[in-house]
Design an enzyme around this catalytic site. Structure first.
Site, PDB file in Angstrom:
ATOM      1  N   LYS A  53       0.858  -1.316  -0.068  1.00  0.00           N
ATOM      2  CA  LYS A  53      -0.037   0.034   0.058  1.00  0.00           C
ATOM      3  C   LYS A  53       0.867   1.393  -0.084  1.00  0.00           C
ATOM      4  O   LYS A  53       0.608   2.356  -0.832  1.00  0.00           O
ATOM      5  CB  LYS A  53      -0.890  -0.032   1.108  1.00  0.00           C
ATOM      6  N   GLN A  97      -4.967  -1.289   9.724  1.00  0.00           N
ATOM      7  CA  GLN A  97      -4.668  -2.763   9.043  1.00  0.00           C
ATOM      8  C   GLN A  97      -5.192  -3.966   9.963  1.00  0.00           C
ATOM      9  O   GLN A  97      -4.945  -4.006  11.043  1.00  0.00           O
ATOM     10  CB  GLN A  97      -3.038  -2.966   8.657  1.00  0.00           C
ATOM     11  N   ASP A 120     -11.069   2.660   3.828  1.00  0.00           N
ATOM     12  CA  ASP A 120     -11.168   1.339   3.733  1.00  0.00           C
ATOM     13  C   ASP A 120     -12.553   1.241   3.404  1.00  0.00           C
ATOM     14  O   ASP A 120     -13.242   0.089   2.926  1.00  0.00           O
ATOM     15  CB  ASP A 120     -11.054   0.634   4.903  1.00  0.00           C
TER      16      ASP A 120
HETATM   17  N1  GUN Z   1      -6.435  -6.776   6.150  1.00  0.00           N
HETATM   18  C1  GUN Z   1      -6.653  -7.308   4.908  1.00  0.00           C
HETATM   19  N2  GUN Z   1      -7.220  -6.782   3.936  1.00  0.00           N
HETATM   20  C2  GUN Z   1      -7.500  -5.517   4.524  1.00  0.00           C
HETATM   21  C3  GUN Z   1      -7.952  -4.207   3.971  1.00  0.00           C
HETATM   22  O1  GUN Z   1      -8.398  -4.168   2.768  1.00  0.00           O
HETATM   23  N3  GUN Z   1      -7.889  -3.369   4.807  1.00  0.00           N
HETATM   24  C4  GUN Z   1      -7.536  -3.480   6.180  1.00  0.00           C
HETATM   25  N4  GUN Z   1      -7.629  -2.330   7.026  1.00  0.00           N
HETATM   26  N5  GUN Z   1      -6.985  -4.560   6.543  1.00  0.00           N
HETATM   27  C5  GUN Z   1      -7.046  -5.483   5.815  1.00  0.00           C
END
Ligand code: GUN
Length: 291
Positions: A53, A97, A120
């Site tokens: 990311k 996350q 998100d």
């Molecule tokens: N863990 C796995 N995929 C995601 C996501 O898209 N966002 C977040 N915050 N955590 C994750």
């Protein structure tokens, strides 16, 4: 024509579009969009996703910063940090996350995030807006899946779509996004569905989001099916240096010949979830500065 739905290619196209928009904003004298990523503890896969990311943000000109927290942080301290980010005008969006350590309630964390900064798309406000005429920040994975359907012009009008997985943030959200089109027949299954094959065998599009390797096998799908595999699991593979490989929910190798279109794992939905995060961050930024 290739049957592969190439998430890397589409995500790169969208990254180019985002990058151009940010360059224009900066030329007009605006600061870059700003994203914070909170990572609690050292969960291996999370660190890899977070790094991907951060790299994607850097590539498009989003100023992204990692806030790395020790896994002994408590709910209150995490809430305090989230409150600070909620009110910091220099922060356009932030994510926490997942997964989080067991002593922390994920739902409490998510509901602490101000919906306007929830890039998100996980808060009740944003998920609820899927069914509203006033769409807010869409759940990132669902947005990525819908973008793939759109950019590959997957013809689902009057067709049968089966979503396997009914979690609020992912499978359930995707199903609801499909329902909103008002031209698709949507069936939602999950890991507890009895005789899944009797449902998937008629499907024109299968979207699987449960995280169970080999859940969808060749005998469960019809000729010409399109498949979007949202699952991501690690399975042991002694031929790899790391000792494992990443697989989806779908038996890709054996279904490939039967399918019309299919996402690989990795390289399908994963990069699209990341690019959706960038799109949501850009949306908050553009709305804020009326760009
Ligand atoms: N863990 C796995 N995929 C995601 C996501 O898209 N966002 C977040 N915050 N955590 C994750």
């Amino acid at each position: 024509m290739s049957k592969i739905i190439d998430g890397i290619k589409i995500s790169n196209e969208i990254k180019d579009e985002i990058s151009k928009k940010i360059s224009i904003a900066i030329d007009k004298g605006h600061r870059p969009p700003s994203l914070k990523i909170i990572l609690v503890g050292g969960h291996g896969p999370s660190r890899i996703y977070v790094n991907a990311k951060l790299k994607a943000c850097e590539a498009v000109g989003i100023d992204a910063q990692l806030i790395s927290l020790n896994d002994n942080i408590n709910q209150e301290d995490l809430s305090d940090l989230i409150n600070n980010l909620n009110t910091d005008n220099d922060v356009d969006g932030f994510i926490v996350q997942l997964p989080l350590p067991d002593n922390i309630s994920v739902q409490k964390v998510i509901e602490h995030i101000h919906p306007s900064k929830d890039v998100d798309g996980f808060t009740n406000d944003n998920i609820g807006s899927i069914t509203s005429t006033n769409k807010k920040l869409m759940p990132a994975t669902g947005l990525g899946v819908m973008t793939l359907i759109e950019r590959y012009a997957i013809d689902i009008e009057s067709k049968k779509c089966v979503v396997i997985g009914s979690s609020r943030n992912v499978g359930g959200a995707i199903a609801q996004m499909l329902v909103q089109r008002e031209d698709v027949t949507v069936t939602v299954c999950n890991s507890k569905t009895k005789n899944l094959k009797s449902i998937t065998i008629d499907a024109d599009l299968i979207i699987s989001a449960v995280g169970i390797p080999n859940l969808v096998t060749e005998d469960m799908v019809k000729e010409g099916v399109s498949i979007i595999d949202v699952g991501i699991s690690r399975v042991e593979d002694s031929s790899k240096k790391s000792g494992y490989k990443i697989v989806g929910d779908v038996d890709f190798e054996n279904i490939y010949n039967k399918a019309n279109l299919i996402t690989p794992v990795p390289g399908g939905v994963g990069p699209m979830t990341i690019v959706s995060l960038l799109q949501n961050t850009l949306k908050v930024y553009c709305d804020k500065f009326k760009i």
